[in-house]
Design an enzyme around this catalytic site. Structure first.
Site, PDB file in Angstrom:
ATOM      1  N   GLY A 248       0.753  -1.246   0.000  1.00 35.76           N
ATOM      2  CA  GLY A 248       0.000   0.000   0.000  1.00 35.76           C
ATOM      3  C   GLY A 248       0.778   1.287   0.000  1.00 35.76           C
ATOM      4  O   GLY A 248       0.191   2.365  -0.168  1.00 35.76           O
ATOM      5  N   GLU A 285       3.926  -6.878   1.694  1.00 28.69           N
ATOM      6  CA  GLU A 285       3.428  -7.239   0.356  1.00 28.69           C
ATOM      7  C   GLU A 285       3.386  -6.005  -0.548  1.00 28.69           C
ATOM      8  O   GLU A 285       2.329  -5.645  -1.058  1.00 28.69           O
ATOM      9  CB  GLU A 285       2.006  -7.810   0.462  1.00 28.69           C
ATOM     10  CG  GLU A 285       1.847  -8.985   1.399  1.00 28.69           C
ATOM     11  CD  GLU A 285       0.375  -9.297   1.724  1.00 28.69           C
ATOM     12  OE1 GLU A 285      -0.514  -8.462   1.425  1.00 28.69           O
ATOM     13  OE2 GLU A 285       0.129 -10.369   2.278  1.00 28.69           O
ATOM     14  N   GLY A 287       3.529  -3.616  -3.740  1.00 29.59           N
ATOM     15  CA  GLY A 287       3.399  -3.730  -5.188  1.00 29.59           C
ATOM     16  C   GLY A 287       3.822  -2.415  -5.834  1.00 29.59           C
ATOM     17  O   GLY A 287       4.949  -2.243  -6.295  1.00 29.59           O
ATOM     18  N   ARG A 324      -5.717   3.857 -15.263  1.00 32.67           N
ATOM     19  CA  ARG A 324      -5.908   4.515 -13.967  1.00 32.67           C
ATOM     20  C   ARG A 324      -6.661   5.849 -14.040  1.00 32.67           C
ATOM     21  O   ARG A 324      -7.522   6.106 -13.200  1.00 32.67           O
ATOM     22  CB  ARG A 324      -4.573   4.686 -13.235  1.00 32.67           C
ATOM     23  CG  ARG A 324      -3.912   3.314 -12.909  1.00 32.67           C
ATOM     24  CD  ARG A 324      -2.651   3.451 -12.076  1.00 32.67           C
ATOM     25  NE  ARG A 324      -2.933   4.012 -10.783  1.00 32.67           N
ATOM     26  CZ  ARG A 324      -2.772   5.280 -10.448  1.00 32.67           C
ATOM     27  NH1 ARG A 324      -2.249   6.135 -11.300  1.00 32.67           N
ATOM     28  NH2 ARG A 324      -3.096   5.697  -9.252  1.00 32.67           N
ATOM     29  N   CYS A 358     -13.371   5.035 -27.939  1.00 31.10           N
ATOM     30  CA  CYS A 358     -14.679   5.681 -28.046  1.00 31.10           C
ATOM     31  C   CYS A 358     -15.365   5.754 -26.694  1.00 31.10           C
ATOM     32  O   CYS A 358     -16.387   5.105 -26.464  1.00 31.10           O
ATOM     33  CB  CYS A 358     -15.546   4.901 -29.031  1.00 31.10           C
ATOM     34  SG  CYS A 358     -14.647   4.501 -30.525  1.00 31.10           S
ATOM     35  N   GLU A 359     -14.813   6.512 -25.778  1.00 29.56           N
ATOM     36  CA  GLU A 359     -15.362   6.724 -24.434  1.00 29.56           C
ATOM     37  C   GLU A 359     -14.908   8.103 -23.988  1.00 29.56           C
ATOM     38  O   GLU A 359     -13.726   8.431 -24.121  1.00 29.56           O
ATOM     39  CB  GLU A 359     -14.748   5.737 -23.412  1.00 29.56           C
ATOM     40  CG  GLU A 359     -14.957   4.286 -23.676  1.00 29.56           C
ATOM     41  CD  GLU A 359     -16.245   3.750 -23.101  1.00 29.56           C
ATOM     42  OE1 GLU A 359     -16.914   4.467 -22.321  1.00 29.56           O
ATOM     43  OE2 GLU A 359     -16.594   2.619 -23.454  1.00 29.56           O
ATOM     44  N   TYR A 386       0.062  -1.056 -12.025  1.00 30.76           N
ATOM     45  CA  TYR A 386      -1.368  -0.959 -12.330  1.00 30.76           C
ATOM     46  C   TYR A 386      -1.601  -0.251 -13.662  1.00 30.76           C
ATOM     47  O   TYR A 386      -2.556   0.509 -13.807  1.00 30.76           O
ATOM     48  CB  TYR A 386      -2.115  -0.271 -11.177  1.00 30.76           C
ATOM     49  CG  TYR A 386      -1.916  -1.008  -9.874  1.00 30.76           C
ATOM     50  CD1 TYR A 386      -2.484  -2.270  -9.694  1.00 30.76           C
ATOM     51  CD2 TYR A 386      -1.114  -0.495  -8.864  1.00 30.76           C
ATOM     52  CE1 TYR A 386      -2.267  -2.983  -8.521  1.00 30.76           C
ATOM     53  CE2 TYR A 386      -0.901  -1.205  -7.684  1.00 30.76           C
ATOM     54  CZ  TYR A 386      -1.481  -2.444  -7.526  1.00 30.76           C
ATOM     55  OH  TYR A 386      -1.276  -3.154  -6.372  1.00 30.76           O
TER      56      TYR A 386
HETATM   57  C1  LIG Z   1      -2.919  -5.097  -4.001  1.00 34.38           C
HETATM   58  C2  LIG Z   1      -2.446  -5.713  -2.760  1.00 34.38           C
HETATM   59  C3  LIG Z   1      -1.136  -5.474  -2.307  1.00 34.38           C
HETATM   60  C4  LIG Z   1      -0.211  -4.485  -2.990  1.00 34.38           C
HETATM   61  O1  LIG Z   1      -0.690  -3.182  -2.848  1.00 34.38           O
HETATM   62  P1  LIG Z   1       0.216  -1.939  -3.322  1.00 34.38           P
HETATM   63  O2  LIG Z   1      -0.622  -0.769  -3.038  1.00 34.38           O
HETATM   64  O3  LIG Z   1       0.454  -2.128  -4.789  1.00 34.38           O
HETATM   65  O4  LIG Z   1       1.468  -1.973  -2.546  1.00 34.38           O
HETATM   66  C5  LIG Z   1      -0.707  -6.132  -1.177  1.00 34.38           C
HETATM   67  N1  LIG Z   1      -1.516  -6.986  -0.500  1.00 34.38           N
HETATM   68  C6  LIG Z   1      -2.784  -7.237  -0.898  1.00 34.38           C
HETATM   69  C7  LIG Z   1      -3.625  -8.163  -0.123  1.00 34.38           C
HETATM   70  C8  LIG Z   1      -3.287  -6.607  -2.040  1.00 34.38           C
HETATM   71  O5  LIG Z   1      -4.531  -6.834  -2.423  1.00 34.38           O
END
Ligand SMILES: *Cc1c(COP(=O)(O)O)cnc(C)c1O
Length: 429
Positions: A248, A285, A287, A324, A358-359, A386
């Site tokens: 996150g 976790e 991303g 996005r 076309c949006e 993303y």
């Molecule tokens: C999407 C997600 C992440 C990664 O989130 P980021 O904002 O990209 O860091 C980690 N854990 C879970 C459960 C997720 O759904």
């Protein structure tokens, strides 16, 4: 952009001799050779983002599980696998991708609110490290599936700490009123149920409170709430071997200054130490914060369309490539690739940068001051996360080429879809 705001992805994306470069390579040459739209990733930027986490974890017991959905290109996954990362997956497809890229099954955690029995069977077959359980019903089903295979499923319960991550409603996941996780008040009872199930092995606790979080407070609040539960669960005689704090962490799209991972985690560990949990096995976790600023999308200006109220700049990238803005009204910095075109912007005309789809929702940037001519290249920044992983073939548009640059070395890590590929799965009656 004000002059005090660095380019998103700096210093790996930078102007040199008047031209935008990725590491040592001028991006215009890449666009000439590979066509547009084109995603370009910097390996040094991936390394630096990972290093920011690793620096915060020195001397601690932490494992990093890259969230595959942010960017699931096999070469990106392989890079993280080679750096020792595990993976956070949300589908059988992501599981197979991670394994194809060289992931170690024990370092895979399986998140998501809607795992199917089939997905559970496949993941148990590979002996993945942990299922992050999101509901009581899912826990019962996993117990049944594990029983049918005569194994015990390692699980963590994803709890909902009910903290406000102060981000966009669509990417906020830690509040009571959303579909993710198990309510804080229910968590102890569900842990007790899990501990009784014969084919479930309770391993840990996890939370993930949202995405593009740009302040530290929600993380510290969530940690406190999760540690309260660890206290209660362990007092009830259920030991937890890991604490997973999810992902996150935000990145720079415009002028945000999100916490640096190592600074955030220094504070997280100070809090954990104060409560006697500093020696535990923590998991994260991330991303977006590992890949988001490591990529740009290059696109060509097809047409300029002057209007009375505003001008339109029609480019060859669209919402199918960069979803996005259409999905979350998200902002991406956009510049020309010649430094001269990025100066004196206050006097430049105002454009909406839009795609050919076309949006009316198909826009990449609104009300942008840009010096533009037909045929110019534009760079859309912070496109490493993303973007390509959410890309579609809407309007039967091929998904773009992806390049991974390391110094002066350029590798194609995904070819553009072919027209034949886009029609291949369909039957002509
Ligand atoms: C999407 C997600 C992440 C990664 O989130 P980021 O904002 O990209 O860091 C980690 N854990 C879970 C459960 C997720 O759904």
């Amino acid at each position: 952009m004000s002059t005090s705001t660095p380019l998103p992805g700096a210093p790996f994306f930078h102007f040199h001799d008047g031209a935008l470069h990725v590491e040592q390579v001028p991006v215009a040459a890449l666009a000439r050779e590979h066509g547009t739209p084109l995603f370009v990733y910097s390996q040094a930027a991936l390394s630096a983002a990972l290093a920011a986490y690793q620096a915060g974890f020195e001397g601690r017991n932490v494992s990093i599980h890259y969230a595959v959905k942010a960017n699931s290109n096999l070469s990106i996954l392989r890079f993280f696998a080679q750096q020792g990362c595990g993976f956070d997956i949300v589908s059988e497809g992501e599981l197979e991708r991670a394994l194809a890229a060289g992931a170690t099954p024990e370092k895979i955690v399986f998140s998501g609110v809607g795992k199917t029995r089939h997905e559970m069977r496949v993941a148990l077959g590979y002996q993945i490290g942990c299922f992050n359980i999101e509901s009581e019903a899912e826990l019962e089903v996993l117990n049944e599936v594990a029983q049918s295979l005569n194994v015990r499923a390692p699980i963590s319960l994803r709890v909902n700490p009910d903290v406000d991550a102060q981000t966009h409603p669509y990417i906020s996941t830690g509040l009571k009123n959303n579909k993710f996780g198990i309510a804080h008040e229910r968590a102890l009872a569900v842990f007790q149920r899990a501990a009784q199930l014969p084919h479930i092995a309770v391993k840990g606790i996890d939370c993930h409170i949202g995405s593009q979080i740009t302040t530290e407070a929600p993380y510290l609040d969530a940690l406190d709430r999760v540690l309260d539960l660890v206290d209660a669960v362990e007092a009830a005689g259920i030991p937890l071997s890991h604490i997973d704090c999810g992902g996150g962490l935000g990145i720079q799209y415009q002028d945000e200054k999100p916490p640096v991972a190592s600074d955030l985690w220094a504070k997280m560990f100070a809090r954990a130490d104060a409560r006697g949990y500093g020696e535990r096995h923590f998991m994260v976790e991330p991303g977006r914060s590992l890949v988001g600023n490591a990529g740009i999308c290059l696109t060509e200006v097809l047409y300029l369309k002057p209007g009375e109220e505003k001008h339109f700049c029609i480019v060859d990238a669209a919402m199918n490539d960069l979803p996005r803005p259409a999905m979350y009204q998200a902002y991406h910095t956009i510049t020309g690739v010649q430094e001269a075109a990025t100066q004196n912007l206050a006097s430049a005309p105002l454009y909406d940068v839009v795609g050919p789809v076309c949006e009316s929702g198909d826009w990449l940037g609104r009300d942008r001051h840009l010096h533009l001519q037909q045929g110019d290249l534009l760079a859309v920044y912070s496109a490493g996360a993303y973007s390509m992983s959410m890309a579609s073939n809407y309007n039967t548009r091929p998904r773009a080429v992806e390049l991974l640059v390391d110094g002066s070395h350029v590798r194609v890590v995904r070819q553009r879809d072919t027209l034949a590929q886009m029609m291949q799965a369909e039957q002509l009656l």
